[in-house]
Design an enzyme around this catalytic site. Structure first.
Site, PDB file in Angstrom:
ATOM      1  N   ASN A  39       0.725  -1.210   0.174  1.00  0.00           N
ATOM      2  CA  ASN A  39      -0.045   0.239   0.036  1.00  0.00           C
ATOM      3  C   ASN A  39       0.999   1.234   0.076  1.00  0.00           C
ATOM      4  O   ASN A  39       0.711   2.271   0.538  1.00  0.00           O
ATOM      5  CB  ASN A  39      -1.015   0.006   1.099  1.00  0.00           C
ATOM      6  CG  ASN A  39      -2.173   1.096   1.178  1.00  0.00           C
ATOM      7  OD1 ASN A  39      -2.316   1.472   0.049  1.00  0.00           O
ATOM      8  ND2 ASN A  39      -2.498   1.427   2.417  1.00  0.00           N
ATOM      9  N   SER A 128      -2.675   3.720  17.951  1.00  0.00           N
ATOM     10  CA  SER A 128      -3.584   4.930  17.359  1.00  0.00           C
ATOM     11  C   SER A 128      -4.762   5.329  18.620  1.00  0.00           C
ATOM     12  O   SER A 128      -5.044   4.770  19.335  1.00  0.00           O
ATOM     13  CB  SER A 128      -4.657   4.342  16.506  1.00  0.00           C
ATOM     14  OG  SER A 128      -5.781   4.840  15.798  1.00  0.00           O
ATOM     15  N   TYR A 153      -9.423  -3.509  12.749  1.00  0.00           N
ATOM     16  CA  TYR A 153      -8.255  -2.888  12.920  1.00  0.00           C
ATOM     17  C   TYR A 153      -7.919  -2.345  14.035  1.00  0.00           C
ATOM     18  O   TYR A 153      -7.125  -2.369  14.495  1.00  0.00           O
ATOM     19  CB  TYR A 153      -8.684  -1.549  11.749  1.00  0.00           C
ATOM     20  CG  TYR A 153      -7.708  -0.450  11.891  1.00  0.00           C
ATOM     21  CD1 TYR A 153      -6.302  -0.462  11.690  1.00  0.00           C
ATOM     22  CD2 TYR A 153      -8.057   0.742  12.665  1.00  0.00           C
ATOM     23  CE1 TYR A 153      -5.639   0.695  11.784  1.00  0.00           C
ATOM     24  CE2 TYR A 153      -7.180   1.564  12.899  1.00  0.00           C
ATOM     25  CZ  TYR A 153      -5.804   1.536  12.444  1.00  0.00           C
ATOM     26  OH  TYR A 153      -5.134   2.652  12.743  1.00  0.00           O
ATOM     27  N   LYS A 157      -4.795  -2.940  17.107  1.00  0.00           N
ATOM     28  CA  LYS A 157      -3.809  -1.981  17.721  1.00  0.00           C
ATOM     29  C   LYS A 157      -3.869  -2.187  19.236  1.00  0.00           C
ATOM     30  O   LYS A 157      -2.887  -2.108  19.786  1.00  0.00           O
ATOM     31  CB  LYS A 157      -4.357  -0.645  17.500  1.00  0.00           C
ATOM     32  CG  LYS A 157      -4.199  -0.078  16.046  1.00  0.00           C
ATOM     33  CD  LYS A 157      -2.751   0.177  15.657  1.00  0.00           C
ATOM     34  CE  LYS A 157      -2.539   0.385  14.084  1.00  0.00           C
ATOM     35  NZ  LYS A 157      -1.123   0.731  13.748  1.00  0.00           N
TER      36      LYS A 157
HETATM   37  C1  UD1 Z   1      -9.827   6.779  10.956  1.00  0.00           C
HETATM   38  C2  UD1 Z   1     -10.154   5.609  11.864  1.00  0.00           C
HETATM   39  C3  UD1 Z   1      -9.052   5.273  12.889  1.00  0.00           C
HETATM   40  C4  UD1 Z   1      -7.597   5.266  12.243  1.00  0.00           C
HETATM   41  C5  UD1 Z   1      -7.486   6.677  11.495  1.00  0.00           C
HETATM   42  C6  UD1 Z   1      -6.373   6.407  10.614  1.00  0.00           C
HETATM   43  C7  UD1 Z   1     -12.580   5.285  11.790  1.00  0.00           C
HETATM   44  C8  UD1 Z   1     -13.695   5.217  12.466  1.00  0.00           C
HETATM   45  N1  UD1 Z   1     -11.556   5.445  12.410  1.00  0.00           N
HETATM   46  O1  UD1 Z   1      -9.958   7.991  12.162  1.00  0.00           O
HETATM   47  O2  UD1 Z   1      -9.324   4.054  13.541  1.00  0.00           O
HETATM   48  O3  UD1 Z   1      -6.656   5.118  13.199  1.00  0.00           O
HETATM   49  O4  UD1 Z   1      -8.645   7.012  10.517  1.00  0.00           O
HETATM   50  O5  UD1 Z   1      -5.707   7.779   9.955  1.00  0.00           O
HETATM   51  O6  UD1 Z   1     -12.510   5.171  10.348  1.00  0.00           O
HETATM   52  N2  UD1 Z   1     -15.048  12.906   7.407  1.00  0.00           N
HETATM   53  C9  UD1 Z   1     -16.128  13.290   6.674  1.00  0.00           C
HETATM   54  N3  UD1 Z   1     -16.048  13.080   5.345  1.00  0.00           N
HETATM   55  C10 UD1 Z   1     -15.215  12.061   4.848  1.00  0.00           C
HETATM   56  C11 UD1 Z   1     -14.280  11.639   5.316  1.00  0.00           C
HETATM   57  C12 UD1 Z   1     -14.058  11.879   6.870  1.00  0.00           C
HETATM   58  O7  UD1 Z   1     -16.858  13.863   7.115  1.00  0.00           O
HETATM   59  O8  UD1 Z   1     -15.052  11.925   3.442  1.00  0.00           O
HETATM   60  C13 UD1 Z   1     -15.250  13.005   8.784  1.00  0.00           C
HETATM   61  C14 UD1 Z   1     -15.382  11.807   9.769  1.00  0.00           C
HETATM   62  O9  UD1 Z   1     -16.790  11.453  10.208  1.00  0.00           O
HETATM   63  C15 UD1 Z   1     -14.388  12.110  10.962  1.00  0.00           C
HETATM   64  C16 UD1 Z   1     -13.587  13.149  10.331  1.00  0.00           C
HETATM   65  O10 UD1 Z   1     -14.011  13.605   9.312  1.00  0.00           O
HETATM   66  O11 UD1 Z   1     -15.509  12.939  11.828  1.00  0.00           O
HETATM   67  C17 UD1 Z   1     -12.099  12.460  10.257  1.00  0.00           C
HETATM   68  O12 UD1 Z   1     -12.288  11.207   9.531  1.00  0.00           O
HETATM   69  P1  UD1 Z   1     -11.055  10.204   9.272  1.00  0.00           P
HETATM   70  O13 UD1 Z   1      -9.977  11.174   8.379  1.00  0.00           O
HETATM   71  O14 UD1 Z   1     -11.793   9.098   8.374  1.00  0.00           O
HETATM   72  O15 UD1 Z   1     -10.348   9.910  10.608  1.00  0.00           O
HETATM   73  P2  UD1 Z   1     -11.127   9.209  11.734  1.00  0.00           P
HETATM   74  O16 UD1 Z   1     -12.293   8.541  11.406  1.00  0.00           O
HETATM   75  O17 UD1 Z   1     -11.107  10.134  12.859  1.00  0.00           O
END
Ligand code: UD1
Length: 343
Positions: A39, A128, A153, A157
């Site tokens: 990846n 994490s 996942y 961790k």
């Molecule tokens: C996610 C993982 C976490 C992991 C981390 C690695 C989940 C539930 N958690 O964290 O376990 O360690 O990535 O980087 O997946 N969001 C949007 N639109 C999008 C994408 C995200 O609104 O298209 C929001 C999500 O709802 C969240 C925030 O952005 O509130 C951050 O999301 P993301 O970057 O995916 O990280 P986490 O979910 O916090």
């Protein structure tokens, strides 16, 4: 190579691994990078070489392949390993749990076992903030109880943390540090290395930069009815260069024999909660562009809010996040433009 000053980096062609390689070299360490490129891209290693201006040993090795890993341990002299190599897509881990348990745990056990077998002392593990789940009290400290993992996942961790704790307790001479990352974002200021997700990004910032680049037509904000100031989720976004420097501080601590116990944990974040909406509007402001976005339903498994109490990392590790969110989001866009050839 001086073994005390050499660090093996598994997953060193990946996002956080490549940035950490640069900061270790800047701090006077030698590094050996291994990666199975499942990846990641070997161009990242060239990016590291370009930034630091010298060659770096790199081998395509899968850390699940014990014999191949053993050969690396025999070929190079190093006292410390940083283990980044792992799968990290939450949704995929729910669909394919065995793939995650197999890859993330076998690789880590191989690393720890070979460290023990060959008498090497220092293991740094990429953990994490996901281990905290939906915490009752915010911000979370390292003492905040972990919640049951909501995905395979996240479970890998937690289990890997426990493996490291137990092994450091049982095998004298073995030291471990787990760094609990909050949300790593951004890219190196040179724009020569950065995050390179394959397919549709799961994480927010790569989705934002790909939307800005015109690759995705619309950005979705997953939920605006959370019990937070603007209704969108709160996270602690940590610049990847700052995060890389936290690894240097942790390696310094292990190499300098300054650990208070054989296994230690540190939260690595900024300590500042930022909402999804604030992140998007800040990205628009600092890069002088507009993003098409819409509100959609909450994403399953998302916690409303989590951010770090970083006191322990600040005081014990002597590390603090330094880069501003503005600079971090400028760097994220500069990197996306670099890889897409956008002027
Ligand atoms: C996610 C993982 C976490 C992991 C981390 C690695 C989940 C539930 N958690 O964290 O376990 O360690 O990535 O980087 O997946 N969001 C949007 N639109 C999008 C994408 C995200 O609104 O298209 C929001 C999500 O709802 C969240 C925030 O952005 O509130 C951050 O999301 P993301 O970057 O995916 O990280 P986490 O979910 O916090």
């Amino acid at each position: 190579m001086n073994s005390n000053k050499t660090v093996l980096i598994s997953g060193g062609a990946g996002y956080i691994g490549s940035h950490t390689a640069v900061e270790l070299i800047n701090a006077g360490y030698d590094v050996v990078i291994i990666d199975n490129l499942s990846n990641s891209d070997r161009n990242a290693v060239d990016g590291v070489r370009d930034i630091v201006g010298r060659d770096i040993p790199f081998e395509v090795v899968d850390t699940c392949d014990r014999a191949a890993l053993r050969a690396v341990f025999d070929r190079y002299a190093f006292d410390s390993v940083i283990h980044f190599a792992a799968f990290k897509a939450v949704g995929e881990s729910v669909a394919e749990p065995l793939k995650y348990y197999q890859n993330n745990l076998v690789s880590f056990m191989n690393i720890v076992e070979l460290m023990k077998e060959t008498g090497r002392p220092n293991v740094l593990f990429s953990s994490s903030a996901t281990v905290y789940g939906e915490a009752e009290v915010l911000p979370v400290t390292e003492q905040t109880p972990r919640q049951p993992a909501t995905s395979p996942y996240g479970n890998t961790k937690q289990i890997a943390e426990d493996i490291l704790r137990d092994c450091c307790g049982a095998y004298s001479g073995l030291n471990g540090i787990a760094l609990r990352y909050f949300n790593p974002i951004g890219a190196h200021p040179s724009a020569l290395i950065g995050e390179l997700p394959r397919g549709v990004p799961n994480n927010l910032v790569p989705f934002i930069t790909q939307t800005a680049a015109g690759i995705r037509p619309m950005l979705s904000i997953f939920g605006n009815d959370y019990d937070t100031p603007d209704g969108t989720c709160l996270r602690d976004y940590i610049d990847v260069v700052d995060l890389a420097k936290a690894h240097v501080a942790a390696v310094n601590r292990m190499v300098g024999a300054r650990m208070e116990s054989s296994y230690e944990i540190f939260n690595i974040g900024t300590g500042r909660p930022v909402s999804v909406l604030e992140l998007i509007t800040t990205f628009e402001k600092v890069n002088d562009l507009k993003l098409p976005y819409q509100y959609t339903a909450r994403r399953a498994g998302d916690v409303p809010a989590v951010w770090a109490d970083t006191t322990r990392a600040n005081e014990v590790l002597g590390w603090k996040a330094e880069r501003s969110l503005d600079d971090t989001l400028r760097a994220a866009w500069a990197w996306e433009k670099h890889i897409r050839n956008i002027k």
